[in-house]
Design a protein around this motif. Structure first.
Motif, PDB file in Angstrom:
ATOM      1  N   ASN A 213       0.825  -1.210   0.000  1.00 23.20           N
ATOM      2  CA  ASN A 213       0.000   0.000   0.000  1.00 23.20           C
ATOM      3  C   ASN A 213       0.864   1.267   0.000  1.00 23.20           C
ATOM      4  O   ASN A 213       0.512   2.264  -0.637  1.00 23.20           O
ATOM      5  N   LEU A 214       1.983   1.224   0.731  1.00 23.64           N
ATOM      6  CA  LEU A 214       2.888   2.379   0.740  1.00 23.64           C
ATOM      7  C   LEU A 214       3.461   2.613  -0.655  1.00 23.64           C
ATOM      8  O   LEU A 214       3.513   3.759  -1.135  1.00 23.64           O
ATOM      9  N   TYR A 215       3.890   1.528  -1.307  1.00 18.88           N
ATOM     10  CA  TYR A 215       4.411   1.667  -2.675  1.00 18.88           C
ATOM     11  C   TYR A 215       3.319   2.179  -3.621  1.00 18.88           C
ATOM     12  O   TYR A 215       3.589   3.013  -4.493  1.00 18.88           O
ATOM     13  N   ALA A 216       2.089   1.685  -3.453  1.00 20.64           N
ATOM     14  CA  ALA A 216       0.998   2.125  -4.318  1.00 20.64           C
ATOM     15  C   ALA A 216       0.739   3.619  -4.153  1.00 20.64           C
ATOM     16  O   ALA A 216       0.561   4.350  -5.143  1.00 20.64           O
ATOM     17  N   THR A 217       0.743   4.090  -2.908  1.00 20.16           N
ATOM     18  CA  THR A 217       0.440   5.496  -2.631  1.00 20.16           C
ATOM     19  C   THR A 217       1.529   6.422  -3.153  1.00 20.16           C
ATOM     20  O   THR A 217       1.249   7.418  -3.831  1.00 20.16           O
ATOM     21  N   ILE A 218       2.791   6.091  -2.838  1.00 17.59           N
ATOM     22  CA  ILE A 218       3.861   7.001  -3.265  1.00 17.59           C
ATOM     23  C   ILE A 218       4.074   6.947  -4.780  1.00 17.59           C
ATOM     24  O   ILE A 218       4.402   7.965  -5.399  1.00 17.59           O
ATOM     25  N   THR A 219       3.863   5.778  -5.397  1.00 14.25           N
ATOM     26  CA  THR A 219       3.970   5.687  -6.859  1.00 14.25           C
ATOM     27  C   THR A 219       2.905   6.551  -7.510  1.00 14.25           C
ATOM     28  O   THR A 219       3.176   7.319  -8.451  1.00 14.25           O
ATOM     29  N   ASP A 220       1.678   6.451  -7.023  1.00  9.36           N
ATOM     30  CA  ASP A 220       0.579   7.242  -7.572  1.00  9.36           C
ATOM     31  C   ASP A 220       0.837   8.738  -7.380  1.00  9.36           C
ATOM     32  O   ASP A 220       0.669   9.532  -8.314  1.00  9.36           O
ATOM     33  N   THR A 221       1.271   9.116  -6.178  1.00  8.40           N
ATOM     34  CA  THR A 221       1.523  10.533  -5.891  1.00  8.40           C
ATOM     35  C   THR A 221       2.646  11.090  -6.766  1.00  8.40           C
ATOM     36  O   THR A 221       2.535  12.185  -7.338  1.00  8.40           O
ATOM     37  N   MET A 222       3.733  10.341  -6.887  1.00 10.51           N
ATOM     38  CA  MET A 222       4.872  10.818  -7.668  1.00 10.51           C
ATOM     39  C   MET A 222       4.514  10.943  -9.150  1.00 10.51           C
ATOM     40  O   MET A 222       4.847  11.942  -9.801  1.00 10.51           O
TER      41      MET A 222
END
Length: 241
Positions: A213-222
């Protein structure tokens, strides 16, 4: 007074290398890690699957390596004779020197989770440095987006630190194992040990899901804000996601 051209060139080279590494993390490593964690969490044969829990716990009590098995029935503590593992702790003054093995499968998964957390925090550090270096003086909408991205990266790092620390707690299992050694005739302690390992496996799977979930969130944000991260003074019509 100003810095020398040599120093200036070195700083520019450093900034360029930071930018190159950060963009590699954003466009290659983050998506790759997201894909890997999705597969690891959802695969039918995943090592995190709870279906494997029952077969993974060794509840047997082993004799101390330096002590021969006594024939005295009062000292018979459910020994296993032919599987003695070298043990380095001092046993001379131990009241109950017998051995219960750690769950090797869970130890391996804990190592994997800790390594995933280390890689995540390291990647966030590098991307955060790049965002800080691209941040201009002043305050405009692009800077607000950069500050939002930095906060998201910091939040992901803090979450990874917390997940990593969760994998270091062995006190609960140690307490149950001491009861298994002391009271080998009480079946509920054996069942308690199995139940503990099952919960640990569930927690480790949840740790993996949280990392995903952390990877999903930061990937989406970036990816949504990459234009403003690269050029915070650009078109202010670009929105914050």
């Amino acid at each position: 007074m100003s810095m020398s051209k040599e120093t200036s060139d070195k700083l520019e080279a450093f900034r360029a290398s930071v930018a190159s590494e950060a963009e590699d993390i954003i466009f290659r490593i983050f998506p790759s890690k997201l894909s890997t964690t999705i597969e690891s969490a959802n695969a039918p044969d995943s090592p995190y699957s709870i279906s494997q829990a029952a077969a993974l716990t060794d509840t047997r009590v082993y004799p101390p390596p330096s002590t021969s098995h006594s024939n005295d029935p009062s000292l018979n503590r459910n020994y296993v004779e032919d599987d003695i593992v070298p043990f380095t702790n001092e046993l001379v003054h131990a009241k109950y020197p017998e051995l219960v093995h750690a769950n090797k499968h869970i130890l391996k998964l804990q190592d994997i989770i800790r390594e995933e957390c280390t890689q995540l925090t390291d990647s966030c550090d590098k991307v955060r440095l790049w965002v800080n270096l691209t941040m201009p003086n002043g305050n405009n909408f692009g800077v607000e987006i950069q500050e939002h991205v930095i906060r998201e990266l910091q939040r992901s790092q803090e979450s990874a630190y917390n997940i990593r620390e969760e994998t270091r707690n062995h006190w609960g299992r140690a307490a149950i194992c001491s009861k298994v050694i002391k009271y080998p005739n009480v079946e509920d302690y054996t069942l308690c040990l199995k139940g503990h390992d099952e919960r640990q496996l569930l927690c480790l799977r949840q740790n993996l899901v949280e990392i995903r979930n952390l990877y999903a969130t930061i990937t989406d944000t970036m990816h949504k804000n990459i234009g403003k991260i690269r050029s915070p003074k650009g078109d202010n019509r670009v929105g914050l996601y």
